[in-house]
Design a protein around this motif. Structure first.
Motif, PDB file in Angstrom:
ATOM      1  N   TYR A 169      19.082 146.138  69.491  1.00  0.00           N
ATOM      2  CA  TYR A 169      20.063 146.244  68.422  1.00  0.00           C
ATOM      3  C   TYR A 169      19.751 147.438  67.534  1.00  0.00           C
ATOM      4  O   TYR A 169      18.625 147.589  67.071  1.00  0.00           O
ATOM      5  CB  TYR A 169      20.076 144.954  67.604  1.00  0.00           C
ATOM      6  CG  TYR A 169      20.697 143.826  68.373  1.00  0.00           C
ATOM      7  CD1 TYR A 169      22.072 143.660  68.383  1.00  0.00           C
ATOM      8  CD2 TYR A 169      19.925 142.955  69.131  1.00  0.00           C
ATOM      9  CE1 TYR A 169      22.667 142.641  69.105  1.00  0.00           C
ATOM     10  CE2 TYR A 169      20.508 141.940  69.857  1.00  0.00           C
ATOM     11  CZ  TYR A 169      21.877 141.791  69.842  1.00  0.00           C
ATOM     12  OH  TYR A 169      22.458 140.786  70.574  1.00  0.00           O
ATOM     13  N   HIS A 170      20.746 148.277  67.343  1.00  0.00           N
ATOM     14  CA  HIS A 170      20.596 149.403  66.424  1.00  0.00           C
ATOM     15  C   HIS A 170      21.639 149.232  65.335  1.00  0.00           C
ATOM     16  O   HIS A 170      22.731 149.802  65.415  1.00  0.00           O
ATOM     17  CB  HIS A 170      20.804 150.733  67.155  1.00  0.00           C
ATOM     18  CG  HIS A 170      19.808 150.962  68.239  1.00  0.00           C
ATOM     19  ND1 HIS A 170      18.485 151.216  67.974  1.00  0.00           N
ATOM     20  CD2 HIS A 170      19.922 150.935  69.578  1.00  0.00           C
ATOM     21  CE1 HIS A 170      17.837 151.353  69.110  1.00  0.00           C
ATOM     22  NE2 HIS A 170      18.687 151.172  70.101  1.00  0.00           N
ATOM     23  N   PRO A 171      21.322 148.419  64.358  1.00  0.00           N
ATOM     24  CA  PRO A 171      22.360 148.148  63.357  1.00  0.00           C
ATOM     25  C   PRO A 171      22.710 149.402  62.558  1.00  0.00           C
ATOM     26  O   PRO A 171      21.823 150.157  62.181  1.00  0.00           O
ATOM     27  CB  PRO A 171      21.710 147.090  62.457  1.00  0.00           C
ATOM     28  CG  PRO A 171      20.255 147.163  62.720  1.00  0.00           C
ATOM     29  CD  PRO A 171      20.074 147.705  64.097  1.00  0.00           C
ATOM     30  N   HIS A 172      23.981 149.606  62.359  1.00  0.00           N
ATOM     31  CA  HIS A 172      24.397 150.740  61.519  1.00  0.00           C
ATOM     32  C   HIS A 172      24.778 150.207  60.137  1.00  0.00           C
ATOM     33  O   HIS A 172      25.013 149.021  59.954  1.00  0.00           O
ATOM     34  CB  HIS A 172      25.560 151.486  62.169  1.00  0.00           C
ATOM     35  CG  HIS A 172      26.805 150.664  62.315  1.00  0.00           C
ATOM     36  ND1 HIS A 172      27.168 150.067  63.493  1.00  0.00           N
ATOM     37  CD2 HIS A 172      27.759 150.307  61.416  1.00  0.00           C
ATOM     38  CE1 HIS A 172      28.294 149.396  63.324  1.00  0.00           C
ATOM     39  NE2 HIS A 172      28.666 149.515  62.078  1.00  0.00           N
ATOM     40  N   LYS A 173      24.814 151.143  59.204  1.00  0.00           N
ATOM     41  CA  LYS A 173      25.131 150.750  57.828  1.00  0.00           C
ATOM     42  C   LYS A 173      26.492 151.335  57.459  1.00  0.00           C
ATOM     43  O   LYS A 173      26.791 152.467  57.834  1.00  0.00           O
ATOM     44  CB  LYS A 173      24.078 151.305  56.871  1.00  0.00           C
ATOM     45  CG  LYS A 173      22.657 150.868  57.187  1.00  0.00           C
ATOM     46  CD  LYS A 173      21.694 151.587  56.261  1.00  0.00           C
ATOM     47  CE  LYS A 173      20.254 151.249  56.586  1.00  0.00           C
ATOM     48  NZ  LYS A 173      19.309 152.016  55.764  1.00  0.00           N
ATOM     49  N   THR A 174      27.243 150.578  56.723  1.00  0.00           N
ATOM     50  CA  THR A 174      28.515 151.124  56.245  1.00  0.00           C
ATOM     51  C   THR A 174      28.517 151.131  54.720  1.00  0.00           C
ATOM     52  O   THR A 174      27.918 150.262  54.083  1.00  0.00           O
ATOM     53  CB  THR A 174      29.724 150.301  56.739  1.00  0.00           C
ATOM     54  OG1 THR A 174      29.489 148.927  56.465  1.00  0.00           O
ATOM     55  CG2 THR A 174      29.962 150.471  58.216  1.00  0.00           C
ATOM     56  N   GLY A 217      19.345 140.464  64.916  1.00  0.00           N
ATOM     57  CA  GLY A 217      20.077 141.648  65.382  1.00  0.00           C
ATOM     58  C   GLY A 217      19.504 142.931  64.798  1.00  0.00           C
ATOM     59  O   GLY A 217      20.233 143.881  64.525  1.00  0.00           O
ATOM     60  N   GLY A 218      18.212 142.950  64.559  1.00  0.00           N
ATOM     61  CA  GLY A 218      17.568 144.152  64.022  1.00  0.00           C
ATOM     62  C   GLY A 218      17.686 144.291  62.512  1.00  0.00           C
ATOM     63  O   GLY A 218      17.280 145.291  61.942  1.00  0.00           O
ATOM     64  N   VAL A 219      18.271 143.292  61.843  1.00  0.00           N
ATOM     65  CA  VAL A 219      18.467 143.366  60.392  1.00  0.00           C
ATOM     66  C   VAL A 219      17.619 142.295  59.705  1.00  0.00           C
ATOM     67  O   VAL A 219      17.600 141.133  60.138  1.00  0.00           O
ATOM     68  CB  VAL A 219      19.962 143.154  60.045  1.00  0.00           C
ATOM     69  CG1 VAL A 219      20.177 143.062  58.545  1.00  0.00           C
ATOM     70  CG2 VAL A 219      20.793 144.285  60.628  1.00  0.00           C
ATOM     71  N   PHE A 223      24.919 146.169  56.030  1.00  0.00           N
ATOM     72  CA  PHE A 223      24.895 145.738  57.432  1.00  0.00           C
ATOM     73  C   PHE A 223      26.015 144.734  57.757  1.00  0.00           C
ATOM     74  O   PHE A 223      26.091 144.230  58.869  1.00  0.00           O
ATOM     75  CB  PHE A 223      23.550 145.096  57.770  1.00  0.00           C
ATOM     76  CG  PHE A 223      22.405 146.072  57.745  1.00  0.00           C
ATOM     77  CD1 PHE A 223      22.324 147.087  58.685  1.00  0.00           C
ATOM     78  CD2 PHE A 223      21.422 145.984  56.783  1.00  0.00           C
ATOM     79  CE1 PHE A 223      21.279 147.992  58.666  1.00  0.00           C
ATOM     80  CE2 PHE A 223      20.373 146.878  56.754  1.00  0.00           C
ATOM     81  CZ  PHE A 223      20.299 147.897  57.698  1.00  0.00           C
TER      82      PHE A 223
END
Ligand code: FES
Lengths: 954, 201
Positions: free
Chosen positions: A581-586, B153-155, B174
């Motif tokens: 998982y490569h969570p992105h930020k918004t 989930g990586g968070v 996130f």
């Protein structure tokens, strides 16, 4: 080979649900529940592959997903064992390692050159002459091997799953089902892992009238009814790791199960034995035959000979008769065949010749078996030759103890049972059923229950010691059943006698290797490659050990066995890594940028608008009217307490004691070697309340830096990373004040709210923190607001700015605007060896304060003198050199370009570069080598735009 | 225009045809068009509920030890470490809770209260299949009624388990990608987003 006219009641195939798939361009009809192999065999395809080295035709052998014979490319995935792969409508299946097809393979020519491939040939031949090696290598790689990744198939999606259980039972056969039930009844949460798509193990593919079949159906019903048993079918436990962590692969999903106890009930691995031409298509193991008959309703041949060594072999022969296959003879390696068995009575009634103390000596046929020669096990006496198109080998197998061996157990050879039994099990490990050397039908179930109860012992409140003791005594009362013959090698016989079908290693190869001195089982394995193929010795290890023992005059126990390591089956790298998982930020205003069709890019995990139209238009708006940029990604740290100034003075190179409430200061942080690692502003909101901003990517590091320097001190500072809590925008341009003025009653007059001032107040009814700072070089207000108002704030500001023709601008325009002002970006214009003196930040270094992190190092650097400097430059002919390209002098690199852009407003290409300090003077020419071209530029030591800062100070 | 608070996934919810109402200054999704199906998912399958509107008051410092026994109406306390805890507060009770805690704080040294309601995104993952979805995203283990911090989930998340499922609090930025992760992992279990109406009924 064809479908049985009437499928048995035990079938998994639903003939009323037809499916279609493609095999080598040919349409194959199948039914729901079929495996690719069963469908191919029902369609008459019997040569499934060509062998690794000699390209000999190979057919269905083990039927259980172990042997290499049925590996094919399925929907782009190479090396799929099609005997375990269910048919899906429209799937595309192709053969591998044969040109042009397994039926007619040009590479079979290699058989003629087998004299070039003795044991360990790759150590001996093809190395000389040396210049020929690339040619040989190319050929060998082409000829030998398995499937290839085509590189065109889109990557599959893999998943990972994390489970926990009190007891994990590996194997859903009769003993596994009993174990799971036993443990569950004792109150444990159980996960049952079964390799096949169905439960019941080998009982499940026995004749549906057999007692074993009925028993497992009943057991399965009970297991499915238990709410504390989780069943994973089509799942293989490939590794048992420290702390009882089991790696399980289920299709494209890797399951990691943490277990308190592990019961291994994975049965036996049935194996072939060694005789002449023992690899011909049409020679199958007993279980493969039973699966075809009883699970898939496929008749594997018309006239069969069965060679066995135990009563299970008799059941296979009986199943063949039930399915209408003619059984030409039943040969048993034992001296005596038990007349009282129902299967024997059936064979006799059908006139099948029963041949005790007999075994297969050799097989004949070119592309398929046509006859088999049977002879006495002892080697003396007459041989008989029988025509057949199916030779069934049911000569026992090896207890599957690999997992417990990975968990620390050792395999001990039991002479009378001719098999390795796991002993000295690791803590919390149990073995049951066939894999525990218990082969009697009733005992298998009892042993499973015993292991299940023992595994659950101590996990619940009830003590099951009495029942376990009772089960043990019942087990010892049952007769011991021996499955394996004394030897895995026929006395003699013509043709190649394969030990290892994966690697095409023959008995002769093994003997040659031993004669060459590789007589230890580990060295023999490595030299001859026996047991080093895709099945990792599941088919051949016992034969190899037997031959090694025979040739070296040792016992099997003395010869020993190789060590089992994970993975138990080949698994794809994709399954191993699972999904990462490569969570992105918004940002809180994210939806607005999308609505404006902004080009959104990923910067340090954040999705940020790079531009909305083009930098020329956007920068013109900022210079002439007003622009709006989202700066939500800035790091923000809230600092409260009586000792904040002490902490700031420690971590920043600047001084903080004299910062007044309502003022902001630019600050630079260095590490203890004096290297610049972050910058930003810090505002004093209240007496003991500060608000720090950091670079976007640096906030986590800065937060840790602050807290780690606080640790162990008695400083009263509360440090909170509040980045997520705020959204932020920068309203910049000569009309910025007017736009903001429409939204707030705050006094925006420069006297009240001057450059580098900060104020807290309402903007459009929202509580905000405002800063007057000018990263982009124009009058600017940075407004920070609670994140949940992001969309609202964007809308009201854009609305208020409409009359001034406000424009949103993106990161790219911001980069140009800040470059015009020579504002540096830490990490881009500086690197891992930049000190503040070199980066034009000497003004910020306050040696007069007591101490700060990096002081000593910066002081030393100052003493030694600054040798390189960060300067601005303008290229003479408008070229924009690539960032990172070299500044050259006399043929040597003396610096590099860190930033470069074309400025539409200045109509010049400008940038920042590291140059020798001697060159850091206005007008000094520098030579840049970019993209193979020479670029001449002139040094500029002041900001390119508004050097006095009159515009941003407004 | 009056200021309106929106959760980190408001735009995603709108994409899923959410119906919003305004409550306590927040735009909250009441349903996604089929309350009955959302209810069924909660009862028999798995549903994802956005709780971005929950208030969060973070307490830091020495007074955290005394907070567990402090009753605050409409709020529950989760201690993260001995010097850091979080009150999770119903939005209508947030102002009163903040005031009450501020007065409890006065005079205490090295103790701080920070309203971080805007810093967190919050989801409920409800239903009998919730654990099956979660185990695809995390190795977290938490008993019913307990809470822990874990990576999902990586968070980095605060994970709270109830008898109906799991609640997650994590960095607001996130929100969108966590929504995607949960919906994606839950696809095989028929996950659907659920609104307040399904929760209430
Ligand atoms: S038969 Fe597979 S490695 Fe030998």
């Amino acid at each position: 080979m064809s479908r049985l006219s009437t499928p048995p009641s035990s079938t998994l195939v639903n003939r009323s649900k037809p499916l279609v798939f493609e095999y080598n361009g040919r349409r194959i009809d199948a039914c729901e529940g079929d495996t690719v192999a069963s469908a191919l065999m029902a369609s008459g395809v019997d040569i499934l592959s060509r062998s690794f080295k000699y390209h000999r035709p190979r057919g269905h052998l083990c039927g259980e997903g172990h042997c290499p014979n049925c590996m094919m490319n399925v929907d782009g995935s190479p090396n799929v064992r099609i005997c375990s792969e269910k048919v899906c409508n429209g799937m595309v299946v192709k053969h591998q390692n044969a040109i042009p097809s397994p039926e007619f393979d040009l590479l079979a020519i290699t058989q003629k050159f087998d004299f070039l491939m003795p044991a360990g040939f790759y150590y001996k031949i093809f190395h000389k002459p040396r210049f020929m090696w690339p040619v040989f290598e190319h050929f060998i790689r082409k000829v030998a091997g398995l499937g290839v990744v085509d590189g065109k198939t889109p990557p599959y999606r893999y998943e990972r799953q994390h489970l926990r259980a009190d007891v994990v039972v590996v194997g859903g056969g009769p003993s596994g089902l009993s174990a799971a039930l036993g443990a569950a009844e004792a109150g444990a949460s159980v996960t049952l892992v079964e390799q096949d798509s169905f439960l019941g193990g080998h009982f499940r593919f026995q004749n549906p009238e057999s007692s074993g079949f009925k028993k497992v159906l009943e057991l399965e019903k009970q297991v499915r009814a238990k709410s504390n048993i989780r069943v994973l079918t089509g799942a293989v436990a490939f590794g048992l790791y420290e702390g009882n962590m089991l790696g399980v692969v289920q299709g494209r999903r890797t399951v990691r199960i943490r277990a308190k106890r592990v019961v291994v009930a994975s049965g036996i691995l049935e194996r072939p034995f060694v005789f002449g031409n023992n690899d011909l298509p049409g020679i199958m193991l007993g279980r493969a035959v039973q699966r075809l008959l009883n699970l898939y309703g496929v008749q594997p041949g018309k006239r069969a000979v069965v060679v066995g060594s135990n009563d299970r072999a008799l059941d296979v022969a009986a199943d063949l008769l039930h399915a209408g296959v003619e059984v030409a003879a039943y040969a048993d390696q034992r001296e005596r065949i038990n007349d009282s068995l129902e299967s024997v009575k059936l064979l006799k009634s059908k006139g099948v010749a029963l041949l005790p103390a007999t075994t297969a000596v050799s097989a004949d046929g070119k592309m398929h078996i046509r006859s088999v020669t049977l002879g006495p096990v002892a080697g003396r006496g007459e041989n008989i030759r029988l025509d057949c198109d199916l030779l069934v080998l049911s000569v026992g197998g090896d207890p599957a103890i690999h997992l417990v061996q990975q968990g620390g157990a050792r395999g001990f050879f039991e002479e009378h049972r001719v098999e390795f039994i796991a002993k000295r099990l690791g803590e919390g490990h149990f073995v049951a059923g066939d894999s525990n050397g218990v082969h009697h039908e009733d005992s298998i179930l009892l042993d499973g229950r015993r292991a299940g109860l023992a595994a659950a012992q101590g996990l619940g409140s009830v003590d099951h010691a009495a029942e376990i003791a009772d089960l043990e005594s019942r087990l010892s009362a049952n007769p011991a059943v021996v499955l394996n013959p004394k030897t895995m090698v026929a006395p003699d016989g013509s043709g190649k006698r394969f030990v290892c079908v994966c690697e095409d290693v023959t008995e002769k190869d093994v003997c040659d290797a031993i004669r060459e001195g590789f007589d230890g089982i580990e060295t023999l394995k490595r030299y001859s490659t026996v047991s080093m193929g895709p099945c990792q010795g599941k088919m051949c290890q016992m034969s190899a050990i037997g031959i090694c023992a025979r040739e070296t005059n040792r016992t099997i126990e003395e010869t020993g066995s190789t060590v089992s390591r994970p993975p138990f089956i080949p698994i794809t790298l994709g399954a191993l890594t699972g999904r990462n998982y490569h969570p992105h930020k918004t940002v809180p205003t994210h939806s607005r940028h999308a609505a404006l069709n902004a080009k959104v890019i990923s910067l340090g995990d954040w999705l940020r608008p790079e531009m909305y139209s083009n930098p020329a238009e956007e920068s013109r708006a900022v210079h002439e009217r007003v622009g709006l940029i989202d700066v939500s990604t800035l790091g923000r740290i809230d600092l409260r307490g009586t000792d904040v100034v002490k902490l700031l003075d420690k971590v920043y190179i600047n001084s903080w004691g004299n910062l007044k409430v309502g003022r902001t200061r630019y600050g630079v942080m260095c590490d203890d070697t004096g290297i610049v690692f972050d910058d930003g502003t810090c505002a004093r909101l209240g007496d003991q309340h500060y608000f720090m901003t950091t670079t976007t990517s640096g906030v986590d590091g800065v937060y840790q830096w602050l807290t780690s320097w606080m640790a162990g001190t008695s400083l009263d500072v509360c440090v909170t990373n509040v980045t997520s809590g705020y959204g932020g925008v920068n309203i910049a341009g000569p009309r910025a004040k007017e736009v903001l003025g429409k939204l707030t009653s705050l006094n925006l007059d420069s006297k009240e709210f001057p450059y580098m001032g900060c104020v807290q107040g309402q903007v459009a009814g929202v509580p905000c923190i405002l800063f007057r700072i000018g990263f982009v070089g124009e009058l600017g207000y940075e407004v920070h607001f609670p994140s949940f108002y992001g969309e609202y704030m964007w809308d009201v500001i854009m609305d208020a700015g409409k009359e001034f023709d406000i424009r949103p601008f993106g990161v790219e325009t911001q980069r140009i605007l800040r470059l015009q002002k020579s504002h540096i970006i830490i990490g881009q214009d500086t690197d891992a060896i930049t000190n503040p003196l070199e980066a034009n930040l000497a003004w910020a270094v306050k040696f007069d304060k007591p101490d700060f992190i990096g002081r000593r190092a910066i002081f030393e650097a100052k003493k030694q003198g600054i040798k390189k400097s960060l300067v601005g430059f303008v290229t003479r002919h408008g070229e924009v050199p690539e960032e990172g390209t070299q500044v050259m002098e006399n043929g040597y690199s003396v610096g590099r370009v860190t930033s470069a852009r074309f400025s539409p407003h200045l109509n010049k290409s400008i940038g920042l570069a590291w140059v020798p300090t001697a060159r850091a003077k206005d007008g000094q020419p520098i030579l840049i080598r970019s993209k193979g071209e020479w670029v001449i530029a002139d040094v500029v030591t002041h900001p390119f735009y508004d050097p006095e800062g009159a515009r941003m100070k407004g | 225009m009056t200021p309106v608070k929106r959760s980190s996934v408001h735009h995603v919810q709108a994409h899923h045809h959410a119906r919003f109402v305004e409550r306590n200054g927040w735009e909250i999704a009441t349903s996604y068009g089929d309350v009955a199906a959302e209810k069924t998912a909660i009862q028999n399958g798995v549903a994802l509920v956005d709780l971005g509107w929950l208030g969060k008051l973070e307490c830091k410092g020495e007074w955290v030890a005394s907070l567990e026994s402090q009753p605050v109406e409409g709020a529950t306390f989760k201690k993260l470490i001995p010097t850091h805890g979080m009150w999770i507060v119903q939005p209508e009770a947030l102002d009163a809770a903040e005031k009450k805690l501020e007065s409890a704080l006065s005079g205490k040294s090295k103790s701080y209260l920070i309203n971080s309601s805007s810093a967190y995104a919050s989801f409920d993952l409800l239903g009998p299949k919730a654990a099956d979805v979660l185990c695809k995203l995390s190795s977290v283990q938490v008993a019913v009624g307990a809470h822990t911090q874990a990576t999902v989930g990586g968070v980095h998340c605060l994970v709270i388990r109830s008898e109906h499922g799991f609640q997650f609090h994590f960095g607001r930025e996130f929100g969108e990608c966590m929504w995607e992760f949960f919906m994606d992992a839950g696809m095989e279990f028929g996950i659907r987003p659920a609104g307040l109406d399904a929760l209430a009924s």
